[in-house]
Design an enzyme around this catalytic site. Sequence first.
Site, short mmCIF file in Angstrom:
data_model
loop_
_atom_site.label_atom_id
_atom_site.label_comp_id
_atom_site.label_asym_id
_atom_site.label_seq_id
_atom_site.Cartn_x
_atom_site.Cartn_y
_atom_site.Cartn_z
N CYS A 106 45.82 -36.25 19.80
CA CYS A 106 46.87 -36.34 19.48
C CYS A 106 47.54 -35.46 18.38
O CYS A 106 48.89 -35.30 18.15
CB CYS A 106 46.73 -37.39 17.97
SG CYS A 106 45.82 -38.62 19.61
N HIS A 114 51.95 -38.11 12.89
CA HIS A 114 50.56 -39.21 14.41
C HIS A 114 51.05 -40.24 14.11
O HIS A 114 50.53 -40.23 13.27
CB HIS A 114 49.86 -37.99 14.73
CG HIS A 114 48.51 -38.68 15.65
ND1 HIS A 114 49.91 -39.66 16.70
CD2 HIS A 114 47.31 -39.10 15.89
CE1 HIS A 114 48.49 -39.90 17.38
NE2 HIS A 114 47.64 -40.35 16.59
N ASN A 166 50.44 -45.94 19.32
CA ASN A 166 49.63 -44.74 19.18
C ASN A 166 49.59 -43.86 20.33
O ASN A 166 48.60 -44.75 21.67
CB ASN A 166 48.41 -44.64 19.22
CG ASN A 166 47.82 -43.32 19.02
OD1 ASN A 166 48.09 -42.66 18.98
ND2 ASN A 166 46.97 -43.52 18.60
#
Length: 333
Positions: free
Chosen positions: A124, A250, A280
């Site tokens: 990520c 993020h 996500n």
Amino acid sequence: MPVTVIALRQGVGGARLVGLGSHRPDTTVGSAEIAARFGRTGDWIRERTGIVSRRFAAGNEAMEAMAVAAGTKALARAGYGPGEIDLVIVATCSVRSPVPVRAATVAKALGAPGAAAFDVNAACAGFCYAMAVASDLVRAGSARRVLVIGTEKMSEWVDPTDLGTSIIFADGAGAAVVEAADEPGIGPIVWGSDGAAESADLIEIPVGGQMRMQGQSVFRWATTEIHPIALLACERAGIRPGDLAAIVPHQANLRIIEALARKIDAPDAVIARDVVESGNTSAASIPMALDRLVVDRLVDPGGLALLIGFGAGLTYAAQVVRMPTKVPAPVTA
């Protein structure tokens, strides 16, 4: 509104961000639909993650196709054609096979088959890593113009019967064009990894298996260890948190995002909350969130944005960037 010009501290030469683009798959899945699998409600998911909906790619929609769609938009907004790009970097952690290099197949599909191409996997944090590499290569003269893409099809790696991951992860792609500039527009990166025995495998995909995540441990790590890194990125860029127009972490979980924002203490900064509607999307989440800020006109052109990536490994990275000065045309119904 007039833009206050604040110089970003950097080494010799400069690199800047000149165009953004994103692609969100057509299929929208609400939290209520996923929650029903586990005998829970959509509100239960929203209270814990902030996610109201997320996008899933169709079975035949490859991550490369999403990357091409996002990259095409970024190039158009930057005012360049594919032939004017001499390097493509793809940040991803959801590839099914390591060969061929996804960046090479994306470059070919875009119409830039001669461009140099390589992939980056820092989970990520991958987009921030790739942006740092692109900036350094441009400043060194190794590339003139770089297309950086984060693209993920996380739905292929998630067990739909696993509560901890199936309510969070989603699919999508985001892209940015980086080019040489007289003045720095991408600040120094602060990056690293926490490879302690108790940290390294908190998020993993075992060989032949599906994603596993120790969510509570990741939450504690992200909300205690990441904000000093973000503040150091501001310091190294030569700015104060109060100079920020946007904070773009993020998009892991809305509770993490808001906890980070409080600790950074930039009261006038817009906080990216793309996770609410996009879930996500790992390495794609930061460029997707950046693009939404631009398209929705939530940040002035040329404003400073703090990017904060963190994820499996555990990897982390933060940097300050100046938003593109070219604004895309308004989206009409």
